[in-house]
Write a protein that holds these residues in place. Structure first.
Motif, PDB file in Angstrom:
ATOM      1  N   CYS A 306       4.374  12.809 -27.017  1.00  0.00           N
ATOM      2  CA  CYS A 306       4.651  13.815 -25.996  1.00  0.00           C
ATOM      3  C   CYS A 306       4.842  15.174 -26.651  1.00  0.00           C
ATOM      4  O   CYS A 306       5.005  15.276 -27.870  1.00  0.00           O
ATOM      5  CB  CYS A 306       5.895  13.440 -25.183  1.00  0.00           C
ATOM      6  SG  CYS A 306       7.415  13.315 -26.155  1.00  0.00           S
ATOM      7  N   ASP A 307       4.812  16.219 -25.836  1.00  0.00           N
ATOM      8  CA  ASP A 307       4.970  17.586 -26.341  1.00  0.00           C
ATOM      9  C   ASP A 307       6.424  18.026 -26.378  1.00  0.00           C
ATOM     10  O   ASP A 307       6.836  18.805 -27.238  1.00  0.00           O
ATOM     11  CB  ASP A 307       4.183  18.565 -25.448  1.00  0.00           C
ATOM     12  CG  ASP A 307       2.712  18.198 -25.353  1.00  0.00           C
ATOM     13  OD1 ASP A 307       2.027  18.280 -26.389  1.00  0.00           O
ATOM     14  OD2 ASP A 307       2.249  17.816 -24.247  1.00  0.00           O
ATOM     15  N   ILE A 308       7.191  17.527 -25.396  1.00  0.00           N
ATOM     16  CA  ILE A 308       8.578  17.961 -25.235  1.00  0.00           C
ATOM     17  C   ILE A 308       9.463  16.740 -25.054  1.00  0.00           C
ATOM     18  O   ILE A 308       9.141  15.832 -24.290  1.00  0.00           O
ATOM     19  CB  ILE A 308       8.718  18.896 -24.008  1.00  0.00           C
ATOM     20  CG1 ILE A 308       7.829  20.136 -24.179  1.00  0.00           C
ATOM     21  CG2 ILE A 308      10.171  19.298 -23.781  1.00  0.00           C
ATOM     22  CD1 ILE A 308       7.637  20.929 -22.891  1.00  0.00           C
ATOM     23  N   LEU A 309      10.593  16.728 -25.751  1.00  0.00           N
ATOM     24  CA  LEU A 309      11.562  15.642 -25.641  1.00  0.00           C
ATOM     25  C   LEU A 309      12.886  16.207 -25.133  1.00  0.00           C
ATOM     26  O   LEU A 309      13.381  17.208 -25.666  1.00  0.00           O
ATOM     27  CB  LEU A 309      11.756  14.968 -26.997  1.00  0.00           C
ATOM     28  CG  LEU A 309      12.850  13.906 -27.097  1.00  0.00           C
ATOM     29  CD1 LEU A 309      12.571  12.732 -26.164  1.00  0.00           C
ATOM     30  CD2 LEU A 309      12.996  13.418 -28.546  1.00  0.00           C
ATOM     31  N   ILE A 310      13.432  15.554 -24.109  1.00  0.00           N
ATOM     32  CA  ILE A 310      14.716  15.989 -23.545  1.00  0.00           C
ATOM     33  C   ILE A 310      15.724  14.850 -23.707  1.00  0.00           C
ATOM     34  O   ILE A 310      15.773  13.925 -22.891  1.00  0.00           O
ATOM     35  CB  ILE A 310      14.576  16.356 -22.049  1.00  0.00           C
ATOM     36  CG1 ILE A 310      13.516  17.443 -21.858  1.00  0.00           C
ATOM     37  CG2 ILE A 310      15.921  16.810 -21.481  1.00  0.00           C
ATOM     38  CD1 ILE A 310      13.207  17.743 -20.389  1.00  0.00           C
ATOM     39  N   PRO A 311      16.536  14.860 -24.774  1.00  0.00           N
ATOM     40  CA  PRO A 311      17.597  13.868 -24.891  1.00  0.00           C
ATOM     41  C   PRO A 311      18.763  14.266 -23.988  1.00  0.00           C
ATOM     42  O   PRO A 311      19.410  15.295 -24.209  1.00  0.00           O
ATOM     43  CB  PRO A 311      17.983  13.928 -26.374  1.00  0.00           C
ATOM     44  CG  PRO A 311      17.587  15.301 -26.813  1.00  0.00           C
ATOM     45  CD  PRO A 311      16.454  15.740 -25.943  1.00  0.00           C
ATOM     46  N   ALA A 312      19.020  13.484 -22.946  1.00  0.00           N
ATOM     47  CA  ALA A 312      20.046  13.835 -21.956  1.00  0.00           C
ATOM     48  C   ALA A 312      20.983  12.651 -21.721  1.00  0.00           C
ATOM     49  O   ALA A 312      21.430  12.417 -20.601  1.00  0.00           O
ATOM     50  CB  ALA A 312      19.391  14.265 -20.649  1.00  0.00           C
ATOM     51  N   ALA A 313      21.275  11.908 -22.795  1.00  0.00           N
ATOM     52  CA  ALA A 313      22.148  10.740 -22.680  1.00  0.00           C
ATOM     53  C   ALA A 313      23.464  11.020 -23.409  1.00  0.00           C
ATOM     54  O   ALA A 313      24.249  11.854 -22.975  1.00  0.00           O
ATOM     55  CB  ALA A 313      21.450   9.508 -23.229  1.00  0.00           C
ATOM     56  N   LEU A 314      23.689  10.358 -24.535  1.00  0.00           N
ATOM     57  CA  LEU A 314      24.932  10.516 -25.282  1.00  0.00           C
ATOM     58  C   LEU A 314      24.664  11.139 -26.649  1.00  0.00           C
ATOM     59  O   LEU A 314      23.528  11.470 -26.989  1.00  0.00           O
ATOM     60  CB  LEU A 314      25.607   9.147 -25.442  1.00  0.00           C
ATOM     61  CG  LEU A 314      26.050   8.470 -24.133  1.00  0.00           C
ATOM     62  CD1 LEU A 314      26.504   7.044 -24.420  1.00  0.00           C
ATOM     63  CD2 LEU A 314      27.154   9.257 -23.450  1.00  0.00           C
ATOM     64  N   GLY A 315      25.719  11.295 -27.442  1.00  0.00           N
ATOM     65  CA  GLY A 315      25.591  11.929 -28.746  1.00  0.00           C
ATOM     66  C   GLY A 315      25.011  11.016 -29.805  1.00  0.00           C
ATOM     67  O   GLY A 315      24.983   9.789 -29.666  1.00  0.00           O
ATOM     68  N   ASN A 316      24.528  11.639 -30.891  1.00  0.00           N
ATOM     69  CA  ASN A 316      24.034  10.926 -32.070  1.00  0.00           C
ATOM     70  C   ASN A 316      22.942   9.911 -31.757  1.00  0.00           C
ATOM     71  O   ASN A 316      22.902   8.820 -32.323  1.00  0.00           O
ATOM     72  CB  ASN A 316      25.183  10.225 -32.796  1.00  0.00           C
ATOM     73  CG  ASN A 316      25.976  11.172 -33.675  1.00  0.00           C
ATOM     74  OD1 ASN A 316      25.617  12.331 -33.839  1.00  0.00           O
ATOM     75  ND2 ASN A 316      27.070  10.693 -34.217  1.00  0.00           N
TER      76      ASN A 316
END
Length: 435
Positions: A306-316
């Protein structure tokens, strides 16, 4: 025995993760402080929290049994104004996690130019194990136990992981009930993120996710890139991930991968955001078995093309173990601290751009400030007014961070930290340190 061992292992992992988050945020802070030769006395102040509150409180469950719960509220710094930050209900909540998240809130509110400091907290609990009536009693008892450790001019909680507008309404009602009848209406802004009918702000529900999208859009515009047909993946499909995906889709981007607590799914042709949201909220198992998608191993999620990654869960979540496999050229941090220090070094060496959490997901606290003002002034703001004000704030922050990064030849995170720290440093220099 197996269940107990599994629970023990989960708690050990959570503790390790939380400790890593503290090390992560302190490393980010010290890196930026070195860049600006921060006054060593101010560095010492900002390296520690002001208050760490741990509360054990009893609640009678539906069965009649009394359970003891553990709640936290960590207040990092209030040099710029009242402490501000969310309350989360999650198994991973402990004092270390709250410390790290409180520090991030301090930098986030400072960078946004808000008259707030930073705090965080919550209850160490899996809310799925309790009924709605039990959660209400747990929330109200926690609020009562916190007492005057929170307050509309002292420390203002907001929703976070597994808490929502209803949670905030319970907190506000409980807190106001402890005040005299003639004063109660003046304490409505003890929390933000309330239901619109109970003093909440129109648009607050989508603000964080919209802010993530807007930061991506501002980055794309600055680099003459169109989001149309760009492929993106989202880790975490709660409030932030869903709204970010919603606005990305509206701008023509294609959602190809999603991960939640139940499954990781992929579709090269694209996943409809609204259909997935409706499914996830009625299936009882999140996104698992969503039609016309391929379920992949959770460890392969960050390898999605993918071109863009959106981590929107928890830390680390992004570490040295998986950073090398990431194919996205842009990461927009919808969660707080989703990338650890080792993982970030790998990504930056690969030329990946990271829009840092204290900028990227600040839409929530910015609109919390709007709600706080609305309550204090006895006003009602319309959705279009809220969105326009949010866009103006975020655009200013994004441009300041981008300009400083370019001028200093540094990454966006370090740039954002420098701007945030300098504002706090200025307050200490002008006011002095008592006595």
């Amino acid at each position: 025995m197996i269940t107990l061992e599994k629970e023990k292992l989960q708690k050990t992992r959570a503790k390790t993760q939380a400790t890593g988050m503290v090390e992560n945020v302190l490393g980010q802070f010290n890196n930026a402080a070195d860049q600006i030769d921060l006054n060593p006395n101010i560095r010492r102040i900002l390296s520690v929290t002001t208050n760490e509150i741990i509360i054990h409180f009893p609640v009678k469950l539906d069965s009649g049994e009394v359970a003891i719960f553990k709640g936290y509220r960590v207040q990092h710094n209030n040099a710029l104004g009242p402490y501000k930050g969310g309350l989360r209900y999650h198994d991973t909540v402990d004092v270390d996690a709250a410390k790290a998240l409180a520090m991030w809130m301090t930098w986030k509110t400072s960078l946004a130019g808000l008259p707030y400091g930073g705090a965080k907290g919550g209850i160490q609990i899996n809310p799925k194990l309790y009924s709605q009536s039990e959660l209400e009693r747990i929330t109200r008892r926690f609020t009562y136990a916190l007492g005057d450790n929170i307050g509309p001019e002292h420390d203002i909680p907001a929703p976070d992981v597994n808490t929502n507008a209803q949670t905030m309404a319970w907190i506000a009602d409980t807190y106001m009930s402890t005040k005299s009848p003639s004063e109660r209406s003046t304490y409505q802004h003890v929390v933000t993120g309330k239901p619109v009918g109970s003093g909440g702000l129109e648009g607050r529900d989508r603000a964080t996710g919209y802010g993530v999208y807007l930061c991506i859009k501002l980055w794309a515009d600055a680099n003459n890139i169109s989001l149309k047909a760009k492929k993106y993946s989202v880790q975490g499909f709660g409030n932030v991930g869903n709204w970010a995906a919603y606005f990305m889709e509206k701008d023509g981007a294609v959602l190809v991968g999603v991960q939640d607590a139940f499954a990781s799914i992929y579709s090269e042709e694209g996943i409809g955001v609204e259909a997935l949201f409706n499914y996830a909220n009625t299936s009882g198992r999140g996104i698992k078995n969503f039609p016309n998608t391929l379920e992949i191993n959770k460890d392969d999620f960050f390898s999605i093309d993918c071109d863009i990654l959106i981590p929107a869960a928890l830390g680390n979540q992004i570490t040295e173990d998986n950073a090398e496999r990431i194919k996205a050229s842009l990461i927009a941090e919808g969660a707080n601290g989703p990338i650890n220090a080792a993982g970030e070094r790998i990504l930056l060496d690969k030329g990946v751009t990271i829009i840092p959490d204290i900028l990227c997901n600040s839409g929530g606290v910015i609109t919390s400030y709007f709600e706080w003002l609305q309550n204090r002034n006895g006003e009602l703001w319309k959705l279009d007014e809220v969105i326009a004000k949010l866009e103006n704030k975020l655009r200013t922050s994004f441009q300041n961070v981008s300009r400083t990064a370019e001028e200093r030849g540094i990454d966006m995170r370090t740039s954002a930290y420098i701007l945030a720290i300098e504002r706090i440093e200025k307050a200490y220099v002008q006011r002095g340190i008592f006595p």
